[in-house]
Design a protein around this motif. Sequence first.
Motif, PDB file in Angstrom:
ATOM      1  N   GLY A 192      22.157  43.853 -19.118  1.00  0.00           N
ATOM      2  CA  GLY A 192      23.372  44.154 -18.387  1.00  0.00           C
ATOM      3  C   GLY A 192      24.082  42.896 -17.922  1.00  0.00           C
ATOM      4  N   LEU A 193      25.070  43.084 -17.064  1.00  0.00           N
ATOM      5  CA  LEU A 193      25.877  41.959 -16.599  1.00  0.00           C
ATOM      6  C   LEU A 193      25.109  41.058 -15.649  1.00  0.00           C
ATOM      7  N   LEU A 194      24.440  41.652 -14.674  1.00  0.00           N
ATOM      8  CA  LEU A 194      23.654  40.888 -13.698  1.00  0.00           C
ATOM      9  C   LEU A 194      22.274  41.527 -13.608  1.00  0.00           C
ATOM     10  N   PRO A 195      21.361  41.180 -14.502  1.00  0.00           N
ATOM     11  CA  PRO A 195      20.038  41.815 -14.510  1.00  0.00           C
ATOM     12  C   PRO A 195      19.360  41.740 -13.149  1.00  0.00           C
ATOM     13  N   ALA A 196      18.911  42.892 -12.659  1.00  0.00           N
ATOM     14  CA  ALA A 196      18.317  42.959 -11.326  1.00  0.00           C
ATOM     15  C   ALA A 196      16.992  42.211 -11.256  1.00  0.00           C
ATOM     16  N   ARG A 197      16.302  42.068 -12.390  1.00  0.00           N
ATOM     17  CA  ARG A 197      15.001  41.393 -12.361  1.00  0.00           C
ATOM     18  C   ARG A 197      15.128  39.934 -11.938  1.00  0.00           C
ATOM     19  N   GLN A 198      16.333  39.357 -12.077  1.00  0.00           N
ATOM     20  CA  GLN A 198      16.511  37.974 -11.655  1.00  0.00           C
ATOM     21  C   GLN A 198      16.557  37.830 -10.134  1.00  0.00           C
ATOM     22  N   LYS A 199      16.773  38.939  -9.429  1.00  0.00           N
ATOM     23  CA  LYS A 199      16.793  38.888  -7.962  1.00  0.00           C
ATOM     24  C   LYS A 199      15.412  39.031  -7.354  1.00  0.00           C
ATOM     25  N   ARG A 208      11.701  37.728  -7.480  1.00  0.00           N
ATOM     26  CA  ARG A 208      10.824  36.665  -7.955  1.00  0.00           C
ATOM     27  C   ARG A 208       9.401  36.944  -7.492  1.00  0.00           C
ATOM     28  N   TYR A 209       8.524  37.252  -8.440  1.00  0.00           N
ATOM     29  CA  TYR A 209       7.119  37.515  -8.118  1.00  0.00           C
ATOM     30  C   TYR A 209       6.386  36.174  -8.059  1.00  0.00           C
ATOM     31  N   LEU A 231       9.081  41.890   3.372  1.00  0.00           N
ATOM     32  CA  LEU A 231       9.742  41.247   4.502  1.00  0.00           C
ATOM     33  C   LEU A 231      10.837  40.294   4.031  1.00  0.00           C
ATOM     34  N   THR A 232      10.593  39.613   2.915  1.00  0.00           N
ATOM     35  CA  THR A 232      11.597  38.696   2.388  1.00  0.00           C
ATOM     36  C   THR A 232      12.809  39.440   1.865  1.00  0.00           C
ATOM     37  N   SER A 233      12.563  40.499   1.103  1.00  0.00           N
ATOM     38  CA  SER A 233      13.642  41.318   0.543  1.00  0.00           C
ATOM     39  C   SER A 233      13.220  42.779   0.640  1.00  0.00           C
ATOM     40  N   PRO A 234      13.691  43.509   1.679  1.00  0.00           N
ATOM     41  CA  PRO A 234      13.232  44.893   1.892  1.00  0.00           C
ATOM     42  C   PRO A 234      13.744  45.845   0.824  1.00  0.00           C
TER      43      PRO A 234
END
Length: 737
Positions: free
Chosen positions: A38-45, A47-48, A58-61
Amino acid sequence: MGEIILPRRMFLWCMSLIYMAAFVSLYVQIPGLYGNEGLLPARQKLRYSGISLWEQILTSPTLLWFGPRLGLDTHSTMELLCLVGAGLSLAATLVEALRDSVVFFCLWILYLSLYQVGQVFLYFQWDNLLLETGFLCILVAPLTLIRGSRAVREHDSVTFWLVRWLFFRLMFASGVVKLTSRCPTWWGLTAMTYHYETQCIPTPLAWFAHQLPVWWQKLSVVGALLFEIAVPLLFFSPLRRLRLGAFYLQALLQILIILSGNYNFFNLLTIAISLSLLDDQHVRFWLRKTDKTDPDASKLWSQVCHLLELAVWSLFIFGTIMCFDLQLDTTKQAISSRTAFTYHQFNQFLKTVTIPCVWIGVLSLTWEMVTAMFRCACVSGFLRRLWGTLQWTVFAAAAAAMFSISLVPFTYIEYESSARLWPGVRQAYEMVDRYQLVNSYGLFRRMTGVGGRPEVVIEGSHDGITWTEIEFMYKPGNLSAPPPVVTPHQPRLDWQMWFAALGAHTQAPWFTSLMYRLLQGKRDVIELIQTDVTQYPFHQQPPAYLRAHRYRYWFTEPKSNGLHQQRWWRRVYDEEFYPTVHLGHSFLDNMLNQYGLKDKSPPRRSPNNTVASAVRWMRSQVRGVPAPILIWTLIGCSATICLLLGSRNKRKHPDGSRNPPEKETVMESEEPAADGSKGHLGRSDKWKDEGSESEMEEEEERDNILDNKDSEVQEEEEEECDEQYEDGEKDDNLRER
């Protein structure tokens, strides 16, 4: 304020419906916006990085962290969350027992999870408003699933008051920012002469509204400023009819916006929030149900209230005439208007009213808390009274906390008032800011497109010589295509194309990704442009070259007979927006690398477990169906089923004796409201009339079980109170007969 049982139920039903529309609208766009291609792949947001799951939350609810535990990638997990949210909200729309605090908490956390990775396509004020209103639903809704009862709680008026405070902040701030921005179109009262053709996605009625005379357009700006700045001050009026008048004015404004523009679920959500201004008496008036009036009510006091209401409306009219210098021009058969105050004077007015508005909110909330506490004290039975008091304490504290942290974004409208806030309140706001519990608002701060509506047009070619325009489904492009009606769906790519046209392409990094995906011929992205892929000009073979130009669009002028022409739009060329590129082009590769959008990892294999297969099957069922049709089908079916269920219940109880599920036994203690209507400090006669015998017997049995746990002395005293109460109830029933 009178009883709020019916408005509260209406509000929760509307919120269930709006949640469903929001989830479905987003679901159909997830592959093209956030998929792996897609345009902005969510997996890039996400980070494991090897930290624990709790630290990740806690970092990203967001619940997307649980995707790998289900064997799903980020894209599939987003679709699963949308499906769960849509199904849960649809069930809550149909079943009243599911309009529960637990259900609304699930809906809120689901939408928040999607918001956390939504990036620019989910950063709209209505998404923030939905999250804030959704969190208030957790406090307003009953605990049906846990308690097994939908009984009205004594503190319901306190939590429902928070919705009214949110409505005030939304409307007041939206009006104030129009003038504090110093936009010349708002100060010159000419904003509406540009608004209809420059808004993101206008409706066909916007073309006709645009043709109205200039004096009417300027008068419309006066009305908008009046509705958004002055009328919200009536939301906390002790006079009931002033609040009702404010409700109808706000509903009128939202309906006019819906008719002239496609603003997804925002206006529907605003109307749902405005239900907090109503009471049971007025809703029964809508339903043509007779409401008992107090024959002993003071006629003199009622006449005084009427005079006060007349004085307030007269003051509004006089203030509008003076502030905007309204004059009747008989020669031109028009009403002339101009802004008769300066920016400095308005700024002084803002400094004068901001802090008093806060104190009005404090006094209004305190009144609701005190009356709720009084109702708790009037509950029969020691344990029930204690339990009600504990609930009141918890929810009153929650309401006070929500009100306190909301003062931070509210006072953004005036710097000095914001600086006077207690630092502790600001620290509390910063702690919960990531959860979008409270937000600042201010729609249409500045009017864009004064020199013509900027619009980006993408063109594709196979040989670099013959170019074909790529037409979007909703945004203006084809000069002959009529404006669409897509409410409550929000085509998020079309909206961002509108924002991108206001500046350079470097201010919209996602646009480079759009060009890249179109050159690759990715179907998920193409479906954002045309749901029916066969309507896409390059559906058989991706274009070898792409470019984008910026045009200026205007509505066409009507014919001499007043009818519109065959074309809805006219346009002129402005400038190049994006240079000609192809796959492997150095400029395109540099931009992709600069924004981190280049595909570096090999294509990921789709998971094949049961959940992933179910998600893919559901996607195959809705693929190719236009989102507005899908949403309105669900809304229509839900409303039809609810009406059928309501008519069936009405046939079962033709005398209206059906007991509403939300009522607990309270001692009779009524006081007249300021405008002569009954208050809600205790149990009213209509509650007793609506009670069924079986439920009264069950209630007495529960009272006996609770009373047996007390001491013998307390048991004897409470039995005497119950006997006296029953005798009084019988006397009341005899008098009514």
